[in-house]
Design a protein around this motif. Structure first.
Motif, short mmCIF file in Angstrom:
data_model
loop_
_atom_site.label_atom_id
_atom_site.label_comp_id
_atom_site.label_asym_id
_atom_site.label_seq_id
_atom_site.Cartn_x
_atom_site.Cartn_y
_atom_site.Cartn_z
N LEU A 188 0.83 -1.20 0.00
CA LEU A 188 0.00 0.00 0.00
C LEU A 188 0.87 1.25 0.00
O LEU A 188 0.58 2.22 -0.72
CB LEU A 188 -0.92 -0.01 1.22
N LEU A 189 1.94 1.25 0.80
CA LEU A 189 2.84 2.40 0.83
C LEU A 189 3.54 2.57 -0.52
O LEU A 189 3.75 3.69 -0.99
CB LEU A 189 3.87 2.22 1.94
N SER A 192 0.94 4.03 -2.95
CA SER A 192 0.63 5.40 -2.55
C SER A 192 1.74 6.35 -3.00
O SER A 192 1.47 7.44 -3.52
CB SER A 192 0.44 5.49 -1.04
N SER A 193 2.98 5.92 -2.81
CA SER A 193 4.11 6.73 -3.26
C SER A 193 4.13 6.88 -4.77
O SER A 193 4.40 7.97 -5.31
CB SER A 193 5.42 6.11 -2.76
N GLN A 196 1.48 9.36 -6.00
CA GLN A 196 1.94 10.73 -5.77
C GLN A 196 2.97 11.14 -6.82
O GLN A 196 2.95 12.27 -7.30
CB GLN A 196 2.52 10.84 -4.37
N VAL A 211 -3.91 2.33 -9.78
CA VAL A 211 -5.01 1.80 -8.97
C VAL A 211 -5.47 0.46 -9.56
O VAL A 211 -5.78 -0.49 -8.83
CB VAL A 211 -6.17 2.80 -8.91
N MET A 214 -3.06 -2.22 -8.55
CA MET A 214 -3.29 -2.68 -7.17
C MET A 214 -4.37 -3.76 -7.13
O MET A 214 -4.22 -4.77 -6.43
CB MET A 214 -3.71 -1.49 -6.29
N ARG A 221 -7.09 -1.82 -0.84
CA ARG A 221 -7.22 -0.39 -1.14
C ARG A 221 -8.25 0.20 -0.16
O ARG A 221 -9.47 0.17 -0.44
CB ARG A 221 -7.68 -0.17 -2.58
N PHE A 225 -7.04 5.63 1.22
CA PHE A 225 -6.21 5.68 0.02
C PHE A 225 -6.97 6.35 -1.12
O PHE A 225 -6.44 7.26 -1.79
CB PHE A 225 -5.79 4.27 -0.38
N TYR A 226 -8.20 5.93 -1.37
CA TYR A 226 -8.99 6.52 -2.45
C TYR A 226 -9.21 8.01 -2.22
O TYR A 226 -9.10 8.83 -3.14
CB TYR A 226 -10.33 5.79 -2.56
N SER A 228 -7.38 10.07 -0.55
CA SER A 228 -6.13 10.79 -0.75
C SER A 228 -5.84 11.01 -2.23
O SER A 228 -5.43 12.10 -2.64
CB SER A 228 -4.98 10.02 -0.09
N VAL A 229 -6.08 9.98 -3.03
CA VAL A 229 -5.84 10.11 -4.48
C VAL A 229 -6.77 11.14 -5.10
O VAL A 229 -6.35 11.99 -5.90
CB VAL A 229 -6.01 8.74 -5.17
#
Length: 511
Positions: A188-189, A192-193, A196, A211, A214, A221, A225-226, A228-229
């Motif tokens: 997940l990290l 996420s990175s 970004q 996504v 993933m 997910r 996470f969603y 933040s995106v």
């Protein structure tokens, strides 16, 4: 004889010297027997020395084959020096590394793997048992590089490294979740990175593709996470992409939060997805009490659709749920009423807002209702509303006076139009180019000598603020209006004033 025995233990050069000394000493001895005895003993010692030397040479030549020592070729090379030997040795004899050399080799290999310009070292390994270990090291590199070296360069490298990681895992038939178990960074990290990084370099399509990766890899997910995106995409005005991310969220069976739904309403409204915005608002209403921002967003949607009924329904819902209705919300509702031509209902809503404690109306609220009267050419109600504003402590602005003047002109009430112009000056507001345009264009419908003279005076006053095209158009309207009245004196006045205006070049300055 004791002297000769001692000499036999000396080296060859020293032995020769000793013989010479003994010979000279023997020559001084009177006895010949002593000399013969000495020579006999020396011959025996020389024989022992020769045999020892021959045995040593033979042993040295046979030792490589018997004991595995260096071959003749290697012996010759070694004689040339250690540095030359390293170049001459065949590949069958690899160089033996010391502990320091092995440390430097491992350090250099690790540095090469960290270099952005080089392909990941783990993909170059031919030994399958090291594939997984090198892959999780690369995962840590992908996560740490953008964090330690913020910028587009490290973000682009991380995306490229992920592409190679993805290809390598596919080639080696490895699972990302399995490999990541040895990594310091969770899957997940990692993603996420990467998302970004994709947004940072402006590759918004890849952010959405990540996504999808993933989901394909089975990486969980969560809702955070969603959200933040979507927030990152909205920060870049990528509302379409944010809405597509929401589709992934809904597909995973997740329930968005009230804040997320409020944002989604704004996203959908910004891209013209009005029905989708309404759908989000309804889901939000079931989940929680919408915020004032959410109400304003949906009122804007209803205004675009000229849906007066839905606007009133949303306004009543705000009041029933205890959400404070302010002037901004009221003005959106009134603007919807103008588009739907619901002037009477607008007047009732404005009266309700005026009588509330505290009142939630402002000058814009009255100006919006005046606009409704302008569309209907209702000069009387427009003038009455202007009077009410002053009675209720509100100061009309230039927009208010120009709108009321426009209502009077459209209602063929030139007398009221001139009255509004005079009142505007009396309260310290100067007419502008919109005032001049409204007043002069009204002469195309009707006009009186007084109306023509006032319009001519206003045109000359504001000529420097008008562009050349508008000025020429208004001059033609004035000339035609004076001609229709068949007033020779008025026609002469208009012609001379306009001619003087052209000679002064006021319009040219504005152009």
């Amino acid at each position: 004889s004791s002297r000769f025995r001692i000499c036999t233990h000396l080296p060859r050069s020293k032995l020769t010297t000793s013989l010479l000394v003994m010979a000279s000493t023997a020559s001084m001895a009177p006895s010949t027997d002593a000399i013969l005895e000495a020579l006999s003993s020396l011959g025996f010692e020389l024989l022992l020395f020769a045999l020892t030397l021959a045995f040593g040479v033979a042993f040295r030549s046979l030792s490589p084959r018997v004991f595995g020592g260096p071959t003749k070729r290697k012996a010759v090379v070694m004689a040339k020096g250690a540095k030359t030997a390293e170049k001459e040795l065949p590949k069958a004899y690899p160089q033996e590394h010391t502990q320091r050399q092995r440390f430097r080799r491992d350090r250099d290999a690790d540095r090469d793997a960290r270099s952005p310009s080089e392909a990941p070292a783990w993909r170059k390994q031919s030994r399958p048992q090291k594939d997984a270990s090198e892959a999780w090291k690369l995962i840590d590199e992908i996560v740490s590089a953008p964090r330690d070296r913020p910028g587009t360069a490290s973000a682009a490298w991380a995306l490229q490294a992920y592409s190679e990681l993805k290809s390598g895992l596919r080639e080696k038939e490895l699972c990302l979740l399995t490999v990541a178990q040895s990594s310091k960074s969770s899957p997940l990290l990692l993603f996420s990175s990467l998302v970004q990084c994709a947004i940072r370099v402006g590759n918004f399509e890849q952010a959405e593709s990540l996504v999808g990766d993933m989901a394909a890899e089975g990486v969980p997910r969560p809702l955070a996470f969603y959200e933040s995106v979507m927030k990152l995409l909205a920060g870049q005005k990528q509302y379409h992409a944010a809405l597509r991310i929401y589709q992934h969220l809904a597909k995973d069976g997740l329930q968005a939060s009230a804040v997320t739904y409020s944002c989604l309403i704004s996203f959908a409204a910004a891209v013209g997805e009005l029905d989708l915005a309404i759908s989000f608002f309804r889901k939000l209403s079931v989940l929680a009490t919408p915020s004032i921002r959410a109400y304003m967003s949906i009122l804007g949607v209803y205004s675009k659709q000229a849906d007066w009924a839905s606007s009133i329904e949303a306004l009543r819902d705000m009041q029933s749920r205890g959400v404070v209705v302010d002037a901004l919300s009221l003005n959106i509702v009134l603007a919807t009423g103008v588009a739907a031509d619901r002037v009477e209902e607008m007047a009732a809503i404005l009266k309700e807002a005026e009588e509330a404690t505290p009142p939630f109306r402002d000058v814009v609220s009255y100006n919006t209702l005046v606009k409704g009267y302008v569309r209907r050419a209702d000069a009387a109600n427009a003038m009455q509303l202007l009077k009410q504003m002053r009675q209720r402590g509100l100061s009309p602005n230039s927009i208010t006076y120009n709108s009321v003047m426009d209502a009077a002109v459209r209602g063929l009430r030139s007398d009221l139009a001139l009255q509004v112009l005079a009142e505007m000056r009396r309260f310290g507001l100067q007419p502008d180019k919109f005032s001049c345009s409204i007043l002069v264009k009204g002469l195309a419908r009707h006009g009186t000598p007084t109306y023509v003279r006032t319009s001519l005076s206003l045109l000359i006053e504001l000529a420097s603020k008008l562009d050349q095209k508008l000025l020429a158009n208004l001059q033609n309207i004035l000339i035609e209006a004076a001609a229709r009245l068949k007033d020779k004196e008025l026609m002469l006045l208009v012609s001379s004033q306009l001619q003087h205006l052209e000679c002064s070049g006021s319009g040219g300055q504005a152009a």
